[in-house]
Design an enzyme around this catalytic site. Structure first.
Site, short mmCIF file in Angstrom:
data_model
loop_
_atom_site.label_atom_id
_atom_site.label_comp_id
_atom_site.label_asym_id
_atom_site.label_seq_id
_atom_site.Cartn_x
_atom_site.Cartn_y
_atom_site.Cartn_z
N LYS A 193 46.64 4.83 -20.73
CA LYS A 193 46.85 3.47 -20.22
C LYS A 193 47.81 2.69 -21.14
O LYS A 193 48.08 3.11 -22.25
CB LYS A 193 45.51 2.74 -20.08
CG LYS A 193 44.50 3.46 -19.17
CD LYS A 193 44.77 3.23 -17.69
CE LYS A 193 44.09 4.24 -16.80
NZ LYS A 193 42.73 3.92 -16.40
C1 LIG Z 1 41.54 4.20 -15.77
C2 LIG Z 1 40.91 3.34 -14.75
C3 LIG Z 1 39.55 2.99 -14.78
C4 LIG Z 1 38.57 3.59 -15.76
O1 LIG Z 1 38.88 3.48 -17.07
P1 LIG Z 1 38.31 4.57 -18.10
O2 LIG Z 1 38.57 3.95 -19.42
O3 LIG Z 1 39.07 5.83 -17.86
O4 LIG Z 1 36.86 4.73 -17.82
C5 LIG Z 1 39.06 2.12 -13.83
N1 LIG Z 1 39.86 1.63 -12.87
C6 LIG Z 1 41.17 1.93 -12.79
C7 LIG Z 1 42.01 1.32 -11.72
C8 LIG Z 1 41.73 2.82 -13.70
O5 LIG Z 1 43.01 3.17 -13.58
#
Ligand SMILES: *Cc1c(COP(=O)(O)O)cnc(C)c1O
Length: 378
Positions: A193
């Site tokens: 991310k």
């Molecule tokens: C990555 C993501 C999540 C979850 O985040 P994690 O840290 O991987 O648990 C939730 N919603 C969206 C839209 C995402 O892209």
């Protein structure tokens, strides 16, 4: 001879933290040998939370074990539970549905806008029933959801508004940061991310201090942070790691520049790709308001062929998501017979994401754009 290997461009680069490696090792030593021997929810976590809250102008920021954990805690703080429905996008990642189901509530899938791929507020409105408790739109790859419209719906129908802003840290829509449109939002810090880190983590961000207090309790087994082993609520273990907090504090000042570089690359791509729209390759809308480039996603008629063309030239791409959420075996049992999400199904067939991370060089960015244009010209 130049091999594809030696010039290849990965979709997510393995060298994200190369420039910070010495600091990561220093912090590991510092926290690992520090006198307090505090490894979770210590001073570093509190400082990271405070720095993010100040930067955003949020009432509270609460660090959790993951973005998924953060979403679950927000829904729990809003008392979403059995018998409740939560309207979520039909196209997106699994936690949108699983976080709702984990609390015993039911996700109701709304179709998406066929171009921007975020939840369509008009379709969401049609799915509101007497059991609807909350709306949970999500920001997608490059475009923020229409939160002004969802906020108006929440107001009109008296619903809670949760913002899955997991990918949208740094995005701003009409002057308001992603995450602060809903009563609460989340950011994910998973490696890939925009503010990713070498491990799992995330935060809840909120403009409501009371939600912040409840989430703090829920992330640590329902304790209030004062009296240990006194459990006010049924909670979870969704705590944050001190080493990661220290590392994120080190990385935070560089985030605006990295986001700006992502936006610069995206803007170049969109300029190159706009003329391809009539030829089966459609870029996201241009502009900067309501944009956040976690990944850069095209809608492509001949997706598999473009992916193969890029791969043949050493460029990795990624099809998120190959199936709409209500089509997934895990979630299909919870949808109503006869329900349909034509735009989500079309997006699942056509969405193709190409690399957009900040340390791509201009030469690499041009090469990727050239390859896409070359493909569309055939
Ligand atoms: C990555 C993501 C999540 C979850 O985040 P994690 O840290 O991987 O648990 C939730 N919603 C969206 C839209 C995402 O892209």
């Amino acid at each position: 001879m130049t091999t594809a290997q030696s010039t290849s461009i990965p979709f997510f680069p393995p060298d994200l933290f190369e420039g910070d490696r010495a600091e990561l090792l220093r912090l590991l030593r510092e926290i690992g040998t520090g006198p307090s021997q505090r490894f979770i929810l210590g001073e570093q976590t509190a400082l990271l939370e405070r720095e993010l809250a100040e930067q955003l102008g949020a009432a509270d920021v609460v660090a959790c074990a993951s973005g998924t954990g953060a979403l679950t805690l927000v829904l729990a703080a809003l008392e979403v539970g059995p018998g409740d429905e939560v309207v979520v996008p039909a196209f997106g990642c699994a936690p949108l549905a699983s976080s709702v189901l984990a609390l015993g509530a039911r996700p109701v899938f709304a179709d998406i806008d066929p171009w921007t791929m975020v939840a369509d507020p008009a379709d969401a409105e049609r799915r509101i029933t007497g059991r609807t408790k909350a709306l949970m739109p999500a920001h997608m790859f490059s475009v923020l959801a229409d939160l002004p419209a969802f906020a108006a719906l929440a107001e009109l129908y008296g619903l809670r508004l949760v913002e899955d802003s997991a990918v949208a840290q740094g995005g701003v829509l009409a002057g308001r940061p992603a995450g602060l449109w809903g009563e609460a939002g989340v950011y994910s810090f998973v490696q890939v991310k925009s503010f990713g880190m070498p491990g799992e983590g995330g935060v809840v961000v909120t403009r409501d201090a009371e939600i912040g207090r409840t989430v703090r309790m829920l992330r640590n087994h329902g304790q209030d942070g004062r009296t240990r082993f006194r459990h006010h609520r049924i909670g979870w273990n969704s705590r944050f790691d001190e080493l990661q907090a220290a590392f994120q504090r080190h990385r935070l000042p560089g985030l605006p520049a990295r986001l700006a570089r992502r936006a610069e690359i995206a803007s170049y791509y969109t300029g190159r790709f706009e003329p391809l729209s009539g030829r089966g390759v459609v870029p996201p809308p241009a502009g900067t308001d309501g944009r956040c480039y976690y990944v850069y996603t095209l809608l492509v008629e001949r997706r598999a062929e473009l992916a193969a063309h890029l791969a043949a030239h050493g460029v990795d791409s990624h099809a998120y998501y190959p199936q709409a959420l209500p089509r997934q075996p895990a979630f299909a049992p919870f949808v109503r017979a006869g329900d349909a999400w034509p735009a989500a199904d079309r997006a699942a067939e056509r969405a193709l994401s190409i690399p957009v991370y900040p340390h791509l060089t201009d030469v690499q960015v041009e090469r990727i754009a050239d390859l896409v244009c070359e493909f569309a010209a055939v």
